[in-house]
Each structure stands twice: as structure tokens, then as C-alpha cells.
Scaffold this motif. Structure first.
Motif, PDB file in Angstrom:
ATOM      1  N   ALA A 136      51.973  31.567  61.865  1.00 55.69           N
ATOM      2  CA  ALA A 136      51.154  30.909  62.891  1.00 55.69           C
ATOM      3  C   ALA A 136      51.590  31.325  64.290  1.00 55.69           C
ATOM      4  O   ALA A 136      50.758  31.494  65.187  1.00 55.69           O
ATOM      5  CB  ALA A 136      51.244  29.399  62.733  1.00 55.69           C
ATOM      6  N   LEU A 137      52.895  31.496  64.491  1.00 57.75           N
ATOM      7  CA  LEU A 137      53.436  31.847  65.804  1.00 57.75           C
ATOM      8  C   LEU A 137      53.268  33.323  66.149  1.00 57.75           C
ATOM      9  O   LEU A 137      53.153  33.678  67.327  1.00 57.75           O
ATOM     10  CB  LEU A 137      54.926  31.495  65.860  1.00 57.75           C
ATOM     11  CG  LEU A 137      55.267  29.998  65.831  1.00 57.75           C
ATOM     12  CD1 LEU A 137      56.762  29.816  65.600  1.00 57.75           C
ATOM     13  CD2 LEU A 137      54.847  29.331  67.134  1.00 57.75           C
ATOM     14  N   SER A 138      53.248  34.188  65.138  1.00 59.20           N
ATOM     15  CA  SER A 138      53.349  35.621  65.418  1.00 59.20           C
ATOM     16  C   SER A 138      52.160  36.466  64.991  1.00 59.20           C
ATOM     17  O   SER A 138      51.976  37.569  65.518  1.00 59.20           O
ATOM     18  CB  SER A 138      54.600  36.180  64.728  1.00 59.20           C
ATOM     19  OG  SER A 138      54.512  36.022  63.316  1.00 59.20           O
ATOM     20  N   ALA A 139      51.356  36.016  64.058  1.00 55.90           N
ATOM     21  CA  ALA A 139      50.325  36.866  63.462  1.00 55.90           C
ATOM     22  C   ALA A 139      49.284  37.307  64.486  1.00 55.90           C
ATOM     23  O   ALA A 139      48.894  36.538  65.376  1.00 55.90           O
ATOM     24  CB  ALA A 139      49.637  36.145  62.301  1.00 55.90           C
ATOM     25  N   GLU A 140      48.839  38.524  64.334  1.00 60.81           N
ATOM     26  CA  GLU A 140      47.822  39.095  65.216  1.00 60.81           C
ATOM     27  C   GLU A 140      46.796  39.850  64.388  1.00 60.81           C
ATOM     28  O   GLU A 140      47.145  40.486  63.375  1.00 60.81           O
ATOM     29  CB  GLU A 140      48.442  40.064  66.214  1.00 60.81           C
ATOM     30  CG  GLU A 140      49.462  39.453  67.155  1.00 60.81           C
ATOM     31  CD  GLU A 140      50.103  40.487  68.059  1.00 60.81           C
ATOM     32  OE1 GLU A 140      50.666  40.088  69.091  1.00 60.81           O
ATOM     33  OE2 GLU A 140      50.042  41.696  67.735  1.00 60.81           O
ATOM     34  N   VAL A 148      46.021  43.158  60.067  1.00 55.52           N
ATOM     35  CA  VAL A 148      46.840  42.178  60.781  1.00 55.52           C
ATOM     36  C   VAL A 148      48.249  42.730  60.936  1.00 55.52           C
ATOM     37  O   VAL A 148      48.635  43.694  60.264  1.00 55.52           O
ATOM     38  CB  VAL A 148      46.893  40.829  60.027  1.00 55.52           C
ATOM     39  CG1 VAL A 148      45.526  40.188  59.949  1.00 55.52           C
ATOM     40  CG2 VAL A 148      47.467  41.011  58.631  1.00 55.52           C
ATOM     41  N   ARG A 149      49.018  42.114  61.817  1.00 57.46           N
ATOM     42  CA  ARG A 149      50.422  42.488  61.968  1.00 57.46           C
ATOM     43  C   ARG A 149      51.235  41.246  62.296  1.00 57.46           C
ATOM     44  O   ARG A 149      50.688  40.192  62.603  1.00 57.46           O
ATOM     45  CB  ARG A 149      50.605  43.560  63.039  1.00 57.46           C
ATOM     46  CG  ARG A 149      50.259  43.147  64.461  1.00 57.46           C
ATOM     47  CD  ARG A 149      50.398  44.328  65.399  1.00 57.46           C
ATOM     48  NE  ARG A 149      49.962  43.988  66.745  1.00 57.46           N
ATOM     49  CZ  ARG A 149      49.499  44.878  67.617  1.00 57.46           C
ATOM     50  NH1 ARG A 149      49.400  46.148  67.269  1.00 57.46           N
ATOM     51  NH2 ARG A 149      49.134  44.501  68.826  1.00 57.46           N
ATOM     52  N   ASN A 150      52.550  41.411  62.194  1.00 54.55           N
ATOM     53  CA  ASN A 150      53.487  40.305  62.453  1.00 54.55           C
ATOM     54  C   ASN A 150      53.216  39.118  61.531  1.00 54.55           C
ATOM     55  O   ASN A 150      53.201  37.962  61.943  1.00 54.55           O
ATOM     56  CB  ASN A 150      53.422  39.867  63.918  1.00 54.55           C
ATOM     57  CG  ASN A 150      53.778  40.990  64.871  1.00 54.55           C
ATOM     58  OD1 ASN A 150      54.587  41.860  64.546  1.00 54.55           O
ATOM     59  ND2 ASN A 150      53.176  40.984  66.049  1.00 54.55           N
ATOM     60  N   THR A 151      52.997  39.423  60.271  1.00 54.10           N
ATOM     61  CA  THR A 151      52.718  38.411  59.261  1.00 54.10           C
ATOM     62  C   THR A 151      53.179  38.937  57.918  1.00 54.10           C
ATOM     63  O   THR A 151      53.274  40.154  57.721  1.00 54.10           O
ATOM     64  CB  THR A 151      51.211  38.078  59.215  1.00 54.10           C
ATOM     65  OG1 THR A 151      50.963  37.146  58.170  1.00 54.10           O
ATOM     66  CG2 THR A 151      50.380  39.326  58.965  1.00 54.10           C
ATOM     67  N   MET A 153      53.627  37.570  53.422  1.00 55.57           N
ATOM     68  CA  MET A 153      53.686  36.650  52.290  1.00 55.57           C
ATOM     69  C   MET A 153      52.439  35.824  52.033  1.00 55.57           C
ATOM     70  O   MET A 153      51.998  35.668  50.906  1.00 55.57           O
ATOM     71  CB  MET A 153      54.888  35.700  52.405  1.00 55.57           C
ATOM     72  CG  MET A 153      55.103  34.851  51.149  1.00 55.57           C
ATOM     73  SD  MET A 153      56.581  33.838  51.229  1.00 55.57           S
ATOM     74  CE  MET A 153      57.855  35.094  51.046  1.00 55.57           C
ATOM     75  N   THR A 154      51.853  35.242  53.064  1.00 55.52           N
ATOM     76  CA  THR A 154      50.768  34.284  52.853  1.00 55.52           C
ATOM     77  C   THR A 154      49.760  34.374  53.992  1.00 55.52           C
ATOM     78  O   THR A 154      49.832  35.279  54.834  1.00 55.52           O
ATOM     79  CB  THR A 154      51.355  32.865  52.714  1.00 55.52           C
ATOM     80  OG1 THR A 154      50.308  31.962  52.359  1.00 55.52           O
ATOM     81  CG2 THR A 154      52.011  32.393  54.001  1.00 55.52           C
ATOM     82  N   SER A 155      48.829  33.462  54.036  1.00 54.24           N
ATOM     83  CA  SER A 155      47.754  33.498  55.036  1.00 54.24           C
ATOM     84  C   SER A 155      48.327  33.583  56.445  1.00 54.24           C
ATOM     85  O   SER A 155      49.222  32.814  56.806  1.00 54.24           O
ATOM     86  CB  SER A 155      46.871  32.257  54.890  1.00 54.24           C
ATOM     87  OG  SER A 155      46.286  32.210  53.603  1.00 54.24           O
ATOM     88  N   PRO A 156      47.796  34.483  57.281  1.00 53.35           N
ATOM     89  CA  PRO A 156      48.377  34.718  58.607  1.00 53.35           C
ATOM     90  C   PRO A 156      48.057  33.649  59.643  1.00 53.35           C
ATOM     91  O   PRO A 156      48.826  33.462  60.585  1.00 53.35           O
ATOM     92  CB  PRO A 156      47.749  36.052  59.044  1.00 53.35           C
ATOM     93  CG  PRO A 156      47.091  36.620  57.832  1.00 53.35           C
ATOM     94  CD  PRO A 156      46.749  35.463  56.957  1.00 53.35           C
ATOM     95  N   PHE A 157      46.918  32.961  59.477  1.00 51.40           N
ATOM     96  CA  PHE A 157      46.406  32.121  60.564  1.00 51.40           C
ATOM     97  C   PHE A 157      46.132  30.696  60.083  1.00 51.40           C
ATOM     98  O   PHE A 157      44.972  30.300  59.914  1.00 51.40           O
ATOM     99  CB  PHE A 157      45.137  32.741  61.144  1.00 51.40           C
ATOM    100  CG  PHE A 157      45.279  34.186  61.513  1.00 51.40           C
ATOM    101  CD1 PHE A 157      45.990  34.552  62.644  1.00 51.40           C
ATOM    102  CD2 PHE A 157      44.720  35.187  60.722  1.00 51.40           C
ATOM    103  CE1 PHE A 157      46.135  35.891  62.991  1.00 51.40           C
ATOM    104  CE2 PHE A 157      44.859  36.523  61.059  1.00 51.40           C
ATOM    105  CZ  PHE A 157      45.577  36.885  62.203  1.00 51.40           C
TER     106      PHE A 157
END
Length: 452
Positions: A136-140, A148-151, A153-157
Motif C-alpha cells: 500500500a505504501l510503495s506500489a506503483e 507494477v513495481r515496488n510490490t 506477493m499479493t495485491s499491490p493496491f
């Protein structure tokens, strides 16, 4: 979208240009420990209490279940609250999707919806919840929305801002680290006769492995190998798929071994609107798992949330005593074996982009707030008419806390036929710890396996 959209938010769309969008603020992420569940659902009950508060989901298997057994119904005492039919569906119209309304009207009275008490069973391991918070804090979303990046294992958002983020949550939701199972699919004729195709499925979810970073997975979400067991005309066919994260930069890799030619060949077109193999042209490749692949052919619009009657806790369909003949009927499955519950779902509309070729001009997805699993979808043709309706009937698996489909079907309203996948009742339980290695999912490994 009709006016009964609940918990509405501003309609948001996401195009495919511009810079990456960063994660939420620390204050927003803290909601995942307060009013939101660890995956981003509302913890609270709805106003009437018909959707209960989330209290952690189904975290313990029933006492009657033992590891290695097929999952048993954790709620055998639950009885049907009421049944929605073509005669009374007007009473529940605000809680029914357009696809459900059409199925009830076209196939009633044989098609009906047994409604049960709502059980918010979706649950995942604690380490998945921890990654959800970090994501939640890092995903883009990457430029152009194709990855996507900075995520990991699981759902990014878990706190999505737009429709594209919701669909990425489904694509990358946690389904375990690996799993092996056997299952059948079928395309019943108008009269209900069918010949199933049985496959062995082996998944290795690189993206969801513990102690893995995004840079380590070589742009791969998962590896999948299928081996066709029957009928005899197809037996020995092997398909190998490397599912990539950014499929525009690095398209999905697929190979197919045909026992007739005894050669492993690349399958360059196994994506988008291509017919799903053995589906009798009733389902496209990107409908497998309700939606998969690159999202670049559509503009995605988040419509908000609704409370809908959706397939959920489908343990009757999953029961090991049930056979394909018990499930399959002319036009649709045996609705006596289904279970529908009232749940909050995200509503996402996908509109085909200008200049793009796809058999579906518009699609609507209903995504479970507790798991990011697409529960239902509607597919519209070029003329804007509702063409197909898809359902995913899900359960919570016990060996590894995972909420995933046990059976999927796509109903073709024009052909009055359907494709069904997940006829796994007569086979052993899913094995979420088969001990795979990534090296078992290379083209050379598949070639060696085919020759044995």
C-alpha cells in the motif's frame, strides 16, 4: 450503472499515459489496521447487518477435515434464507447484477439463486497481510499501466484509487506459493450432453514466494504446466506458460506439446481474445481465472461499490461426492448445488480502447472486497448487447489459507451453451505444498516430461 451503487466514490478512470502513480500515505495505510481489513475491505457490517463485520475470516479448518482430504463444508447447518427466481427477481433488483437478472429471465424457472447467510470467510496468512500493508505504501503502476513495481506477493493496491489498480489487485492476488491439482472442463451441448477434458495443473507462483523481491522474479508472476489426461485424442498434450508481469514489454511465453507431432512448439497467440483451448469458442484466453493478462486493450473505470448477491462458499459444488453429471445441465449448471450470499463488491467497467480489436467491446467486473477475486463479470458485444455472463464459485482452502475458485463458468446467452472449468470433485485434494522447483517449468523440462 443503476443508482443503487453503495459506498459510492467519485468515478475514476485510468488511461495509459503519464507517470507512475505512487502508493498511499502512511496515514491512509494505517487504515488497514483500523477501519479496513488487511486487504482493504470495510471491516464494519452494513447498515442492516445482512453483511456482518469481518472478524478475521475462516482461519481454522473444520474439525471433520484432515490434511490431504478434499475440503468439507464448514457450515453444514446453514439453510437457504430464500430463493430468487424469475418470478420474484423484481423484489431484489437493486441487489442483482445485470448478468444475474438476464440469467434469471432467460433461463427461469430452472435457473434460480439460493441465497444463504453471508459468511465473510476470506482469509490469508499473516505474512501476506504484512506485505499488503507494505505494498500500500510503495506500489506503483508503471507508465502506460501495463505493469507494477515496488510490490510483491499479493495485491499491490489494498486502497485503490482507480479501476486499473483494482484489476491489478485481482491479477496479483495471493493464491499460495505453489499448487498441484487435477480438474476437468466441458462445453455442454444445448441438450446438456458433454465430453469433459481432464488436465493436471501445476502452478509455481514466483511473485508470491516468501523472501522474494520483485527484481528476483524476472518479470514472472507464475509458471503453469498442464498435462492433458483425457480424452484419449488429447492425452499427452502439454502446455507450459510463463505468465509475465508487464506483458507489453515481455509478452506471455507459452509452449504446447502435441502428442501427435511429438514436438514442443511456441504458442505466440495465447492471449487476449484468442479462443481458450478446448472451449468450443465459448471463452477467450483472457477470461481464464475471470480475467488475466495485460490490461492495455481497455480503459478501466472504477464505478464504486455495490451490495450484490454473488457466488460464495461453494462447498456443495466442491463436495468430493459430486460428479460432473450432478453439476451439468442444459443451458446452465445445476443451481441446487450453488450458494449465493450478499457481499460488497467493487464494480469496474472496462471499455475497449479506440483502434483495438477484441470480441468484447465492454466488460463489467464485480470484485470481492475481501479477497480481490472477481466473482462475476458481464461481456458485451460490438452492438452493446449483453453476450456472455461469467461466474466464479469460490471456497476457502484449508491446507494454505487461500480464497480461490473451485468452479468457473461462462454462459453464452446467444448460443445457449456454456463453458465450465473446475470439475475436480472425483480427484484428490489440491496440494498447496507439492515441493516444486522453478527449474521444473522450463521448456527443456517440459520437453523431457513429454518424451517420458
Amino acid at each position: 450503472m443503476r443508482s443503487q451503487v453503495v459506498a459510492c466514490i467519485a468515478v475514476l478512470s485510468f488511461g495509459f499515459s503519464g507517470q507512475a502513480v505512487s502508493g498511499v500515505s502512511l496515514a491512509e495505510a494505517e487504515r488497514l489496521k483500523q477501519d479496513l481489513t488487511p486487504v482493504g475491505a470495510e471491516r464494519r457490517a452494513n447498515v442492516s447487518g445482512s453483511i456482518p463485520e469481518w472478524t478475521g475470516g475462516l482461519t481454522e479448518a473444520p474439525a471433520a477435515w484432515r490434511e490431504g482430504q478434499v475440503e468439507v463444508d464448514p457450515f453444514p447447518q446453514d439453510e437457504t434464507l430464500f430463493v430468487i427466481t424469475s418470478n420474484n427477481m423484481h423484489l431484489y433488483k437493486d441487489k442483482l447484477s445485470d448478468g444475474s437478472l438476464r440469467m434469471l429471465s432467460q433461463y427461469g424457472p430452472d435457473f434460480f439463486m439460493p441465497v444463504y447467510q453471508t459468511r465473510r470467510t476470506a482469509a490469508f496468512p499473516d505474512h501476506v497481510y504484512e506485505k499488503s500493508y507494505e505494498n500500500a505504501l510503495s506500489a506503483e503502476v508503471l507508465d502506460n499501466g501495463n505493469g507494477v513495481r515496488n510490490t510483491i506477493m499479493t495485491s499491490p493496491f489494498p486502497i485503490p484509487k482507480n479501476g486499473l489498480e483494482v484489476i491489478w489487485n485481482h491479477i496479483l492476488r495471493y493464491r499460495g506459493e505453489e499448487v498441484s491439482f487435477r480438474s476437468g472442463s466441458a462445453t455442454p451441448q444445448v441438450d446438456g450432453s458433454f465430453n469433459p477434458v481432464v488436465n493436471q495443473y501445476d502452478y509455481y507462483f514466483a511473485y508470491s514466494k516468501k523472501n522474494t523481491e520483485l527484481a528476483d522474479i524476472d518479470n514472472k508472476i507464475f509458471y503453469l504446466k498442464t498435462d492433458t489426461i483425457s480424452p484419449s485424442t488429447l492425452a499427452g498434450t502439454i502446455t507450459l506458460v510463463h505468465e509475465t508481469l508487464d506483458q507489453v514489454r515481455s509478452p506471455r511465453l507459452a509452449w504446447r506439446y502435441d502428442s501427435g507431432s511429438r514436438r514442443l512448439r511456441r504458442s505466440p497467440n495465447l492471449a487476449y481474445e484468442t479462443d481458450l483451448p478446448n472451449s468450443s469458442s465459448l471463452r477467450s484466453v483472457d477470461q481464464k481465472d475471470m480475467y488475466n493478462g495485460a490490461p492495455n486493450q481497455y480503459d478501466w473505470v472504477l464505478k464504486g461499490k455495490r451490495e450484490l448477491f454473488v457466488p460464495y462458499n461453494a462447498y456443495k459444488l466442491h463436495d468430493e461426492a459430486v460428479r460432473p453429471d450432478d453439476v451439468i445441465r442444459a443451458g446452465h449448471i445445476n443451481q441446487e448445488l450453488t450458494r449465493y450470499e450478499l457481499h460488497r463488491v467493487w464494480v469496474v467497467e472496462a471499455k475497449r480502447r479506440t483502434g483495438i480489436k477484441h470480441i468484447y467491446d465492454r466488460r463489467v467486473f464485480y470484485v470481492d472486497e475481501d479477497s480481490w477475486q472477481i466473482l462475476m463479470s458481464e461481456e458485451y458485444d460490438e452492438a452493446g448487447d449483453l453476450w456472455r455472463v461469467s461466474e466464479a464459485h469460490n471456497i476457502s482452502y484449508y491446507q494454505e489459507p487461500v480464497f480461490w475458485t473451485t468452479m468457473e463458468m461462462t454462459y453464452d446467452l446467444k448460443a445457449k451453451r456454456y463453458y465450465i472449468d473446475g470439475l475436480d470433485n472425483s480427484y484428490p485434494a489440491y496440494d498447496y505444498n507439492p515441493g516444486f522447483r522453478g527449474s521444473e517449468f522450463t521448456a527443456s523440462s517440459a520437453r523431457r516430461a513429454a518424451r517420458r
